[in-house]
Every structure is written in structure tokens, then in C-alpha cells.
Design an enzyme around this catalytic site. Structure first.
Site, mmCIF file in Angstrom:
data_model
loop_
_atom_site.group_PDB
_atom_site.id
_atom_site.type_symbol
_atom_site.label_atom_id
_atom_site.label_comp_id
_atom_site.label_asym_id
_atom_site.label_seq_id
_atom_site.Cartn_x
_atom_site.Cartn_y
_atom_site.Cartn_z
ATOM 1 N N LYS A 163 0.858 -1.185 0.000
ATOM 2 C CA LYS A 163 0.000 0.000 0.000
ATOM 3 C C LYS A 163 0.894 1.235 0.000
ATOM 4 O O LYS A 163 1.574 1.525 0.979
ATOM 5 C CB LYS A 163 -0.906 0.053 1.240
ATOM 6 C CG LYS A 163 -1.912 1.194 1.126
ATOM 7 C CD LYS A 163 -2.596 1.555 2.429
ATOM 8 C CE LYS A 163 -1.887 2.598 3.229
ATOM 9 N NZ LYS A 163 -1.778 3.940 2.614
ATOM 10 N N GLY A 201 7.138 5.009 8.415
ATOM 11 C CA GLY A 201 6.232 6.125 8.667
ATOM 12 C C GLY A 201 6.490 6.689 10.058
ATOM 13 O O GLY A 201 7.597 6.553 10.596
ATOM 14 N N SER A 202 5.463 7.273 10.638
ATOM 15 C CA SER A 202 5.649 7.946 11.929
ATOM 16 C C SER A 202 5.732 6.936 13.076
ATOM 17 O O SER A 202 5.214 5.818 12.982
ATOM 18 C CB SER A 202 4.479 8.895 12.184
ATOM 19 O OG SER A 202 3.308 8.137 12.427
ATOM 20 N N VAL A 231 2.132 5.934 14.305
ATOM 21 C CA VAL A 231 1.454 4.854 13.581
ATOM 22 C C VAL A 231 2.234 3.545 13.735
ATOM 23 O O VAL A 231 1.646 2.467 13.887
ATOM 24 C CB VAL A 231 1.267 5.219 12.083
ATOM 25 C CG1 VAL A 231 0.639 4.064 11.315
ATOM 26 C CG2 VAL A 231 0.408 6.471 11.944
ATOM 27 N N GLY A 232 3.562 3.665 13.730
ATOM 28 C CA GLY A 232 4.405 2.470 13.864
ATOM 29 C C GLY A 232 4.117 1.690 15.135
ATOM 30 O O GLY A 232 4.145 0.462 15.155
ATOM 31 N N GLU A 258 10.325 1.351 10.514
ATOM 32 C CA GLU A 258 11.336 2.381 10.290
ATOM 33 C C GLU A 258 10.613 3.700 10.461
ATOM 34 O O GLU A 258 9.718 4.027 9.691
ATOM 35 C CB GLU A 258 11.935 2.215 8.886
ATOM 36 C CG GLU A 258 13.354 2.725 8.790
ATOM 37 C CD GLU A 258 13.394 4.225 8.622
ATOM 38 O OE1 GLU A 258 13.736 4.920 9.603
ATOM 39 O OE2 GLU A 258 13.076 4.697 7.533
ATOM 40 N N CYS A 284 13.365 11.232 6.968
ATOM 41 C CA CYS A 284 13.542 10.808 8.360
ATOM 42 C C CYS A 284 14.995 10.978 8.771
ATOM 43 O O CYS A 284 15.304 11.006 9.951
ATOM 44 C CB CYS A 284 13.019 9.412 8.617
ATOM 45 S SG CYS A 284 13.418 8.263 7.363
ATOM 46 N N GLN A 288 1.137 18.970 6.601
ATOM 47 C CA GLN A 288 2.558 19.138 6.938
ATOM 48 C C GLN A 288 2.888 20.612 7.166
ATOM 49 O O GLN A 288 3.701 20.943 8.025
ATOM 50 C CB GLN A 288 3.444 18.565 5.825
ATOM 51 C CG GLN A 288 3.373 17.057 5.676
ATOM 52 C CD GLN A 288 3.701 16.298 6.948
ATOM 53 O OE1 GLN A 288 2.913 15.498 7.432
ATOM 54 N NE2 GLN A 288 4.861 16.559 7.526
ATOM 55 N N GLU A 341 10.048 15.383 16.213
ATOM 56 C CA GLU A 341 10.260 15.443 14.764
ATOM 57 C C GLU A 341 9.272 16.413 14.119
ATOM 58 O O GLU A 341 8.075 16.344 14.378
ATOM 59 C CB GLU A 341 10.064 14.046 14.169
ATOM 60 C CG GLU A 341 10.393 13.991 12.695
ATOM 61 C CD GLU A 341 10.352 12.573 12.131
ATOM 62 O OE1 GLU A 341 9.346 11.872 12.373
ATOM 63 O OE2 GLU A 341 11.311 12.187 11.444
HETATM 64 C C1 UN1 Z 1 13.926 8.471 4.532
HETATM 65 O O1 UN1 Z 1 14.013 9.663 4.776
HETATM 66 O O2 UN1 Z 1 12.959 7.816 4.962
HETATM 67 O O3 UN1 Z 1 19.594 8.512 3.500
HETATM 68 C C2 UN1 Z 1 14.865 7.731 3.686
HETATM 69 C C3 UN1 Z 1 18.800 9.206 2.882
HETATM 70 C C4 UN1 Z 1 18.027 8.603 1.745
HETATM 71 C C5 UN1 Z 1 16.894 7.799 2.280
HETATM 72 C C6 UN1 Z 1 16.039 8.533 3.254
HETATM 73 N N1 UN1 Z 1 18.878 7.768 0.948
HETATM 74 O O4 UN1 Z 1 18.622 10.383 3.168
#
Ligand code: UN1
Length: 497
Positions: free
Chosen positions: A176, A229-230, A233-234, A251, A285, A332, A386
Site C-alpha cells: 500500500k 512512517g511515523s 502509527v508504527g 522504520e 527521516c 505538513q 520530529e
Molecule cells: C527516509 O528519509 O525515509 O539517506 C529515507 C537518505 C536517503 C533515504 C532517506 N537515501 O537520506
């Protein structure tokens, strides 16, 4: 303007959702531009997709891994041919600038080639048995149907991190994509289909988290779940998966620190900070969201960074001269705005930015000014939570030890960076920064696909994407004992002869 209607891909057929409902994918830089119309799916669609994936698994698991890998290799070649078009599609649906969406497609190409190579490795172990005339080995086995829930910020790269290792390992998938960016997953999967992937091996179901994501996690036929995701939610995903003892790779968030010491190459550090904080409009992230500055260089660094942040060109990512695209949606923008208000109330000093850009050329998109806060204290919410927007906090420190304490004093642990020319401190940073990733003299963003990706503390639950970590998630070990002695031999008991 007319737009295309996209359907779910289930069992090799493009089908409408059983809900009969759809949603629009709208360009975040220009609300007049409708990228496409997608299925708003629910549990009944997931049931169909899981059934198709389970059926396809019966034969896909038996296809030799080097043959599965050939499909990935071809997929990489097709992606390479279509890179420019897919980058443009991605900028239209996600907002980030073309240079970055080209990079996102490239990351999927890299993953395709890397995982294609795994088709001829997928190494297990052979090891001696403790008994005579007995052979022992461990073999990687596919898990079965894997469920995947992908985020909008790397709408092709992250689905490729999930799909490609899963496929080479012999799993089938239900994915999804994020509701903001489904087209890039379609494009990715279209390449797999064109490369000869059999029907039902990958199924796409689009929709919103509670309706289409949750049933993937709870479905008894889904044997493993991968979520990006966040953390909010994770947590729900992890708890739901745990109810069925289902392996679950999470992640999630980051609050990534860059430490700049007084011996750093300052201009290089400013360059790195600018890219780390405002690249992808801060929506990674791995984004640099805290810069911990040695007090001796803080004033000079700050002045240079603010000047560079002010000079960034914000706008539609399809314009090659633009450096910072829009945020992905209005929600956002509201989060960035709210955190700027919180920071000001906490006593942080706003040096530039701090609000949405709404006038003139900006009136049809979700734009936010690159924002720098100084005088940030490590415990403030702006330094702990974050934001996922173009907002960076400057925190001063007296020395390396204090910098380490500040860097580690958060709930997250994804990426970190140190700018210094002191090799001893660089090695201490590698050892002591609590994070899944540490960069020396480079910003916190820019992971490469053949190294493990993920974090510690609230960033993840111990799994890794990328590198061989991905193979560990998408396979399960089987130990095989083969006794050719023609008699009963009892381990731990029949010893000595
Ligand atoms: C992410 O922000 O979820 O290392 C992944 C990085 C990218 C991947 C980011 N190659 O910034």
C-alpha cells in the site's frame, strides 16, 4: 484538465476497489494539477490481494533465485530508461525538486541491481555435525506473503527497499503506497510487470491507513509486515503485528543531529547543514534537524547558514532553478507552523523563515520558508520532536562531550553527523553516537542502498532495510540435518564414539 484513473493491481489484473470510491492525487506545488485518481480501498480489497499473493507464492517460491533476480535486473534496466519521466511524475505528486526525484528513481535502480546480485548469493552456512555421517546446513527460506506500507517522502526508493529484497528471497507482496504518492509505486511495479514478473507476485492496493493499511497488518495470511512512517502509527502497527506474532519491521522518526566542532572545515559544514536540513524540504527521516555548534564557531556558522538559507529558491520542483520544493500537503504545513509557534513560546530565537509562503506564485501550493532557530536548548520540544519540514534548530555546546550528551539526549536514533578534523573524536563519534547511521564530515542524509538502513530507540524495532539486513527480514532460517549413517543417532547423548 482530464486525468487518468488508476486501479489496484490484484492477481495481475487492474481492478477497481470494492468500495467504489476513489481519491485524487494533487500536485503539492499547484492545486490545479491533478496527477491522477486512485482507488480508495478497504479490507475486502486487501483480502483479494492477499489471496492472490498466497496463490502466486506457491509457484514463485519455487522459481530459482537467480531467475527471480533476472527479473530485478531487467527492472533496473527499464527503470533506467524511464528515469526522467518517472522523476517528473514524482515531482508532480510529491513536490521535491527534479534533481532529488531523479535521485529517488536512481535509488530504486541501485536497489534493483544490488538485490539482483543477491540472487546468486543468499548465502547460508554449512557446518559440521557433532555426530558421524551427518550433514548440517542452514538455508534461507522465503517468509510467504509480505505486507508493505510505504511513506510519501521516498515514493519509489522506499517501496524498492521493501519489494526487491522480498522478491529475490522468494516472497510475494501486497503493497500500500502512501495516499499522497501512489503513482511512483505504480511506475515501479509497472517496470516489474514489464520485466516479466508473474501475476499476483506483487499486488498494489491504494487507500488510506485506517482503511487499507490496517487490514494488511492484521490479515492472518500476511506473514510479515514492513512499515515506514511515523512512530505514532508504527506503534499501532507493531502492537497489531505482535498479536499474531508476526515479524514486523518498523522504520520511523528521527531528530538527527549534526555536531560542528571548532576545528571543522566551516564552509563545508555550512554546505552540509544546508543540504541536510533543507534538502527534500526537510521531509526525510534522516533530515538534519539539530545542529550542535561549538560555541567558538557558533556565531560565524550561524551567520553563514542563515545567509545561505535566505538565498534558497523555493518553488515548484519542476523548475530546474528551484532548490526547495513544497511540503507534501497542507497538514505538513500546519505541523511546521505549529512547531514554529511552540519554539518561539519556548524562547528559541527565530532567525529566518518561520511561516508558510502564501503570496503570489505560492498561492496554489504548500510552501514553507526555510527556517532557522537559534538559542535552542536541548530539552525544548523543538529540539526533541520530529517536525518533518524545513525547520532546523541551532544548539550551542562547550565541547565534544557536551555535544555527545545533547545528540544522544532524545528518543530517536536514526542518523548523526560530526564535522571535525580530529581523528580521535571522529572515532569516538562513530562509537558513542546512539544512532543507526553516523557520518563524518558529511550531513545526516544520503544513505546508500547496500548498507543497512535503520535506527535505534524510537526510530525502529531492530530490523534494517538495505544491505544484508533486508535479507534477514525477508527470509527465515531453516536448519537442515541430513543423517546418512543409517542408524538412530541422538544429539547430545550419543557422543564419544
Ligand atoms: C527516509 O528519509 O525515509 O539517506 C529515507 C537518505 C536517503 C533515504 C532517506 N537515501 O537520506
Amino acid at each position: 484538465m482530464s486525468h487518468k484513473l488508476y486501479k489496484n493491481l490484484i492477481g495481475g489484473e487492474w481492478v477497481a476497489s470494492r468500495t467504489g470510491k476513489t481519491f485524487l492525487n494533487i500536485n503539492p506545488a499547484n492545486s490545479d494539477d491533478i496527477v491522477g485518481e486512485f482507488q480508495s480501498s478497504s479490507a475486502a480489497d486487501i483480502d483479494n490481494a492477499v489471496a492472490a499473493a498466497a496463490e502466486a507464492w506457491k509457484s514463485w517460491r519455487l522459481v530459482p533465485a537467480p531467475k527471480r533476480a533476472e527479473i530485478l535486473y531487467k527492472t533496473g534496466e527499464i527503470l533506467t530508461q524511464r528515469k526522467e519521466q518517472y522523476a517528473r511524475d514524482m515531482t508532480r505528486e510529491m513536490g521535491k525538486v527534479l534533481a532529488e526525484t531523479r535521485g529517488d528513481v536512481q535509488e530504486a535502480i541501485d536497489t534493483a541491481y544490488y538485490m539482483a546480485g543477491e540472487g546468486r548469493r543468499l548465502f547460508g552456512q554449512t557446518t559440521p555435525s557433532e555426530l558421524k555421517s551427518k550433514f548440517a546446513m542452514s538455508v534461507r527460506m522465503p517468509v510467504g506473503v509480505c505486507g508493505m506500507i510505504a511513506p510519501w517522502n521516498f515514493p519509489m526508493a522506499i517501496p524498492s527497499w521493501k519489494l526487491f529484497p522480498a522478491l529475490v528471497c522468494g516472497n510475494t507482496c501486497v503493497i500500500k503506497p502512501a495516499e499522497d504518492t501512489p503513482l511512483s509505486t505504480y511506475n515501479l511495479v509497472q517496470c516489474l510487470v514489464d520485466a516479466g514478473l508473474p501475476a499476483g507476485v506483487v499486488n498494489i492496493v491504494t487507500g488510506f491507513g485506517p482503511d487499507a493499511g490496517a487490514p494488511i497488518v492484521s490479515h492472518p495470511g500476511v506473514r510479515a509486515v514492513s512499515f515506514t512512517g511515523s512512530s505514532e502509527v508504527g506503534r499501532i502497527v507493531g502492537q497489531t503485528a505482535a498479536g499474531n506474532f508476526k515479524p514486523c519491521s518498523l522504520e520511523m522518526g528521527g531528530k538527527n543531529a549534526m555536531i560542528v566542532l571548532d576545528d571543522a572545515h566551516l564552509d563545508l559544514a555550512v554546505e552540509g547543514a544546508l543540504w541536510g536540513a533543507f534538502g527534500t524540504t526537510g521531509q526525510r527521516c534522516t533530515a538534519t534537524s539539530r545542529i550542535i555548534l561549538h560555541k567558538k564557531i557558533a556565531a560565524e556558522f550561524t551567520e553563514k547558514l542563515v545567509a545561505r538559507a535566505d538565498a534558497l529558491k523555493v518553488g515548484d520542483g519542476l523548475d530546474e532553478s528551484v532548490q526547495v520544493g513544497p511540503q507534501v500537503n497542507q497538514q505538513q504545513i500546519e505541523t511546521s507552523t505549529r512547531y514554529c509557534e511552540i519554539a518561539k513560546k519556548e524562547g528559541a530565537k527565530l532567525l529566518t523563515g518561520g511561516s508558510a509562503l502564501e503570496d503570489g506564485t505560492y498561492d496554489k501550493g504548500h510552501f514553507f520558508a526555510p527556517t532557522v532557530f537559534a538559542s535552542v536548548k536541548p530539552g525544548m520540544r523543538i529540539a526533541q520532536e520530529e517536525v518533518f519540514g524545513p525547520v532546523v534548530s541551532l544548539i550551542e555546546c562547550a565541547d565534544f562531550d557536551e555535544a555527545l550528551d545533547i545528540a544522544n539526549g532524545i528518543d530517536y536514533g536514526l542518523s548523526t553527523a560530526l564535522y571535525s578534523r580530529d581523528v580521535n573524536l571522529a572515532f569516538r563519534a562513530m562509537r558513542d553516537l546512539e544512532a543507526g547511521i553516523t557520518y563524518i564530515n558529511a550531513p545526516t542524509i544520503g544513505a546508500e542502498v547496500h548498507l543497512p538502513f535503520g535506527g535505534v530507540k524510537h526510530t525502529g524495532n531492530g530490523h534494517r532495510e538495505g544491505g544484508t539486513g533486508a535479507l534477514d527480514f525477508y527470509t527465515t532460517w531453516k536448519s537442515v540435518y541430513f543423517d546418512y549413517s543409517d542408524k538412530l543417532q541422538r544429539a547430545q547423548i550419543d557422543t564419544g564414539e
